[in-house]
Scaffold this motif. Structure first.
Motif, mmCIF file in Angstrom:
data_model
loop_
_atom_site.group_PDB
_atom_site.id
_atom_site.type_symbol
_atom_site.label_atom_id
_atom_site.label_comp_id
_atom_site.label_asym_id
_atom_site.label_seq_id
_atom_site.Cartn_x
_atom_site.Cartn_y
_atom_site.Cartn_z
ATOM 1 N N VAL A 135 29.812 -12.761 -2.404
ATOM 2 C CA VAL A 135 28.950 -12.763 -1.223
ATOM 3 C C VAL A 135 27.691 -13.581 -1.512
ATOM 4 N N VAL A 136 27.105 -13.359 -2.703
ATOM 5 C CA VAL A 136 25.872 -14.073 -3.051
ATOM 6 C C VAL A 136 26.140 -15.567 -3.203
ATOM 7 N N SER A 137 27.227 -15.933 -3.907
ATOM 8 C CA SER A 137 27.423 -17.364 -4.147
ATOM 9 C C SER A 137 27.758 -18.105 -2.853
ATOM 10 N N LEU A 138 28.423 -17.430 -1.914
ATOM 11 C CA LEU A 138 28.687 -18.091 -0.626
ATOM 12 C C LEU A 138 27.437 -18.159 0.246
ATOM 13 N N ALA A 139 26.502 -17.245 0.017
ATOM 14 C CA ALA A 139 25.302 -17.206 0.849
ATOM 15 C C ALA A 139 24.254 -18.219 0.388
ATOM 16 N N LEU A 140 24.379 -18.711 -0.837
ATOM 17 C CA LEU A 140 23.368 -19.644 -1.336
ATOM 18 C C LEU A 140 23.530 -21.005 -0.642
ATOM 19 N N PRO A 141 22.427 -21.637 -0.282
ATOM 20 C CA PRO A 141 22.513 -22.901 0.456
ATOM 21 C C PRO A 141 23.032 -24.034 -0.429
ATOM 22 N N VAL A 142 23.788 -24.948 0.169
ATOM 23 C CA VAL A 142 24.279 -26.114 -0.564
ATOM 24 C C VAL A 142 23.087 -27.004 -0.938
ATOM 25 N N LYS A 143 22.169 -27.177 0.021
ATOM 26 C CA LYS A 143 20.951 -27.922 -0.283
ATOM 27 C C LYS A 143 19.758 -26.986 -0.078
ATOM 28 N N PRO A 144 19.287 -26.360 -1.171
ATOM 29 C CA PRO A 144 18.179 -25.410 -1.025
ATOM 30 C C PRO A 144 16.903 -26.130 -0.592
ATOM 31 N N LEU A 145 16.138 -25.484 0.276
ATOM 32 C CA LEU A 145 14.845 -26.030 0.700
ATOM 33 C C LEU A 145 13.791 -24.946 0.545
ATOM 34 N N CYS A 146 12.653 -25.299 -0.066
ATOM 35 C CA CYS A 146 11.587 -24.311 -0.243
ATOM 36 C C CYS A 146 11.069 -23.856 1.114
ATOM 37 N N ARG A 147 11.088 -24.765 2.087
ATOM 38 C CA ARG A 147 10.843 -24.410 3.490
ATOM 39 C C ARG A 147 11.470 -25.498 4.338
ATOM 40 N N GLU A 148 11.814 -25.159 5.559
ATOM 41 C CA GLU A 148 12.575 -26.058 6.435
ATOM 42 C C GLU A 148 11.888 -27.413 6.566
ATOM 43 N N GLU A 149 10.541 -27.399 6.680
ATOM 44 C CA GLU A 149 9.843 -28.653 6.958
ATOM 45 C C GLU A 149 9.271 -29.294 5.679
ATOM 46 N N CYS A 150 9.792 -28.918 4.516
ATOM 47 C CA CYS A 150 9.304 -29.500 3.258
ATOM 48 C C CYS A 150 9.407 -31.017 3.327
ATOM 49 N N PRO A 151 8.271 -31.750 3.151
ATOM 50 C CA PRO A 151 8.339 -33.214 3.267
ATOM 51 C C PRO A 151 8.929 -33.890 2.032
ATOM 52 N N GLY A 152 9.054 -33.154 0.934
ATOM 53 C CA GLY A 152 9.686 -33.713 -0.256
ATOM 54 C C GLY A 152 8.774 -34.634 -1.046
ATOM 55 N N LEU A 153 9.384 -35.461 -1.899
ATOM 56 C CA LEU A 153 8.627 -36.374 -2.755
ATOM 57 C C LEU A 153 8.608 -37.751 -2.116
#
Ligand SMILES: [Zn+2]
Ligand SMILES: [Zn+2]
Length: 207
Positions: A135-153
């Motif tokens: 359940v946990v491994s399927l629930a983890l996001p393929v591309k994790p984001l610290c927050r939806e609008e994270c502008p990144g590097l």
């Protein structure tokens, strides 16, 4: 983390289990690309009841894990609250087609279907560890984001755009617009004179 089959009745019974990092590390195969540590223990909040011979389990898995943001590469705490609902049939004399399933049925008394919504059970105890891990491994996001609008590097200089404004973004260096901007007065007069001198010298064959 186990259900005792004989204790279950047609009325849903509530269960709660907790499992920490030491359990998690033994539960995940080393080749799996999962975080090795839990930020908080996993909590299983379940209700289980019988429907004839079948066992119905429903509830939620709560927890939090440290993941790396796919955009800014920062570690952040990813919270999980994953619903779960499955119906288990008695395996009877049936043998799961895949060896892993057969092994799980012998070890845990539980063999899960592809979609985690159905499965088989055998014996008087059902171990819920593998189910929790799935359940946990399927629930983890393929591309994790610290927050939806994270502008990144910044793709040019690598600055964290959430905390710094490096200025590269306005005129990306590698875009054709950057070249145009330079032509339209981006250069200083000294640059232009320098370029002219080089051209003249080239014409005279001095270089
Ligand atoms: Zn981020
Ligand atoms: Zn930059």
């Amino acid at each position: 983390m186990k259900l005792l089959v004989d204790r279950l009745t047609t009325t849903p019974t509530a269960f709660e289990f907790e499992a920490g990092s030491s359990w998690w590390r033994t539960a995940i195969p080393s080749q799996q690309d999962l975080p090795r540590e839990l930020a908080e223990p996993l909590r299983l909040v379940l209700r289980a009841h019988r429907m004839g011979e079948d066992i119905c389990i429903e509830g939620e898995v709560h927890g939090s894990l440290e993941l790396e943001c796919g955009r800014c590469l920062a570690r952040y705490r990813h919270r999980l609250r994953e619903p779960l609902r499955l119906v288990l049939e008695p395996a009877g004399d049936r043998v799961p087609a895949d060896p892993e399933g057969a092994e799980a049925l012998a070890r845990d008394g539980l063999c899960l279907g592809e979609d985690l919504e159905a499965g088989w059970y055998r014996g008087s105890e059902i171990q819920l560890g593998s189910l929790t891990r799935e359940v946990v491994s399927l629930a983890l996001p393929v591309k994790p984001l610290c927050r939806e609008e994270c502008p990144g590097l910044c793709p040019v200089c690598g600055s964290d755009l959430a905390t710094e404004s490096c200025g590269c973004r306005e005129v990306p260096v590698h875009s054709p617009f950057a070249a145009l901007a330079a032509l339209r007065g981006g250069r200083t007069d000294a640059d232009r004179q320098g370029a002219t001198k080089v051209r003249k010298r080239k014409q005279r064959g001095e270089t």
